[in-house]
Design a protein around this motif. Structure first.
Motif, PDB file in Angstrom:
ATOM      1  N   TYR B  35       3.017   1.729 -14.912  1.00  0.00           N
ATOM      2  CA  TYR B  35       3.368   0.451 -14.309  1.00  0.00           C
ATOM      3  C   TYR B  35       2.222  -0.009 -13.410  1.00  0.00           C
ATOM      4  O   TYR B  35       1.480   0.790 -12.858  1.00  0.00           O
ATOM      5  N   GLN B  37       1.690  -2.404  -9.938  1.00  0.00           N
ATOM      6  CA  GLN B  37       2.380  -3.067  -8.832  1.00  0.00           C
ATOM      7  C   GLN B  37       1.356  -3.795  -7.991  1.00  0.00           C
ATOM      8  O   GLN B  37       0.382  -3.207  -7.521  1.00  0.00           O
ATOM      9  N   GLN B  41       5.045  -7.372  -4.950  1.00  0.00           N
ATOM     10  CA  GLN B  41       5.619  -7.621  -6.269  1.00  0.00           C
ATOM     11  C   GLN B  41       6.382  -6.411  -6.786  1.00  0.00           C
ATOM     12  O   GLN B  41       6.311  -5.314  -6.245  1.00  0.00           O
ATOM     13  N   GLY B  42       7.089  -6.635  -7.860  1.00  0.00           N
ATOM     14  CA  GLY B  42       7.810  -5.552  -8.505  1.00  0.00           C
ATOM     15  C   GLY B  42       6.912  -4.744  -9.419  1.00  0.00           C
ATOM     16  O   GLY B  42       5.688  -4.808  -9.327  1.00  0.00           O
ATOM     17  N   LEU B  43       7.533  -4.012 -10.301  1.00  0.00           N
ATOM     18  CA  LEU B  43       6.816  -3.147 -11.225  1.00  0.00           C
ATOM     19  C   LEU B  43       6.724  -3.827 -12.578  1.00  0.00           C
ATOM     20  O   LEU B  43       7.727  -4.275 -13.128  1.00  0.00           O
ATOM     21  N   PHE B  88      -2.023  -1.312  -7.565  1.00  0.00           N
ATOM     22  CA  PHE B  88      -1.445   0.017  -7.380  1.00  0.00           C
ATOM     23  C   PHE B  88      -0.843   0.421  -8.718  1.00  0.00           C
ATOM     24  O   PHE B  88       0.016  -0.291  -9.254  1.00  0.00           O
ATOM     25  N   LEU B  90       1.260   3.054 -11.041  1.00  0.00           N
ATOM     26  CA  LEU B  90       2.275   4.103 -10.961  1.00  0.00           C
ATOM     27  C   LEU B  90       2.572   4.666 -12.338  1.00  0.00           C
ATOM     28  O   LEU B  90       2.779   3.919 -13.294  1.00  0.00           O
TER      29      LEU B  90
END
Lengths: 112, 113
Positions: B35, B37, B41-43, B88, B90
């Protein structure tokens, strides 16, 4: 495609006040999951709801799944500073290889 | 001690360079995900893999590539074709199907200068 909306985007509360975040899907969900991300951290799974109208509690946290399985909510009673973070809902609609669709999250800010 | 590891925690690269982000899990999970980010914000799902030697594009796969040669490893390459790579990243895994509970790694913050 499937969309998952979360409101509010930000919520400021005084410590001890209650907090609620709402999640709405454009399609019927087979399940919904909730995650918490602390500032600077990574999302951590909280709970999964599967049944229509399901309600689950974890101490001060109450999770609900709507009757139509298109919406969900997370309610925190008497917030504490440890509750600070971003709460995400994530839903799955349909079967097969469909993945989770995450909402944009609600950022909870607590003022002591 | 089981879990998901991502390295490095912070990564700096010059514009135009490819960079590979590592993700390893010892949970014996079949499915793995990447993911992105962005602040506030969201994923957003980049790629996911349900089984070794197979992977699927997510919502924002352009400019990224992955491989799944081993069950425990799912590296992500951010190519020079990705227009705005600073974010970022994930990595996550789940036991079986893609919609089951996901366990996230600590993430890698990529800064492209």
């Amino acid at each position: 495609g499937q969309q998952v909306m979360q409101i509010p985007q930000y919520q400021h509360v005084q410590e001890g006040e209650d907090f609620t975040t709402y999640c709405n899907s454009s399609t019927t969900l087979s399940n919904i999951q909730w995650y918490k991300q602390r500032p600077g951290g990574h999302p951590v799974f909280l709970i999964q709801l599967v049944k229509s109208g399901e309600v689950k509690k974890q101490k001060r946290l109450t999770f609900q799944f709507g009757e139509a399985k298109k919406n969900s909510s997370l309610h925190i009673t008497a917030t504490q500073t440890t509750d600070v973070g971003t709460y995400f809902c994530a839903g799955r609609s349909g079967g097969g290889a469909d993945g989770l669709t995450f909402g944009k999250g609600t950022h909870l800010i607590i003022q002591p | 001690d089981g879990g998901i590891t991502q390295s490095p925690k912070y990564l700096f690269r010059k514009e135009g360079q490819n960079v590979t982000l590592s993700c390893e899990q010892n949970l014996n999970h079949d499915a793995m995900y990447w993911y992105r980010q962005d602040p506030g914000q969201g994923l957003r799902l980049i790629y996911y893999s349900q089984i070794v030697n197979d992977f699927q594009k997510g919502d924002i796969a352009e400019g990224y590539s992955v491989s799944r040669e081993k069950k425990e490893s799912f590296p992500l390459t951010v190519t020079s074709a990705q227009k705005n790579p600073t974010a970022f990243y994930l990595c996550a895994s789940s036991i079986g199907r893609v919609a089951e509970t996901q366990y996230f790694g600590p993430g890698t913050r990529l800064l492209v200068l």
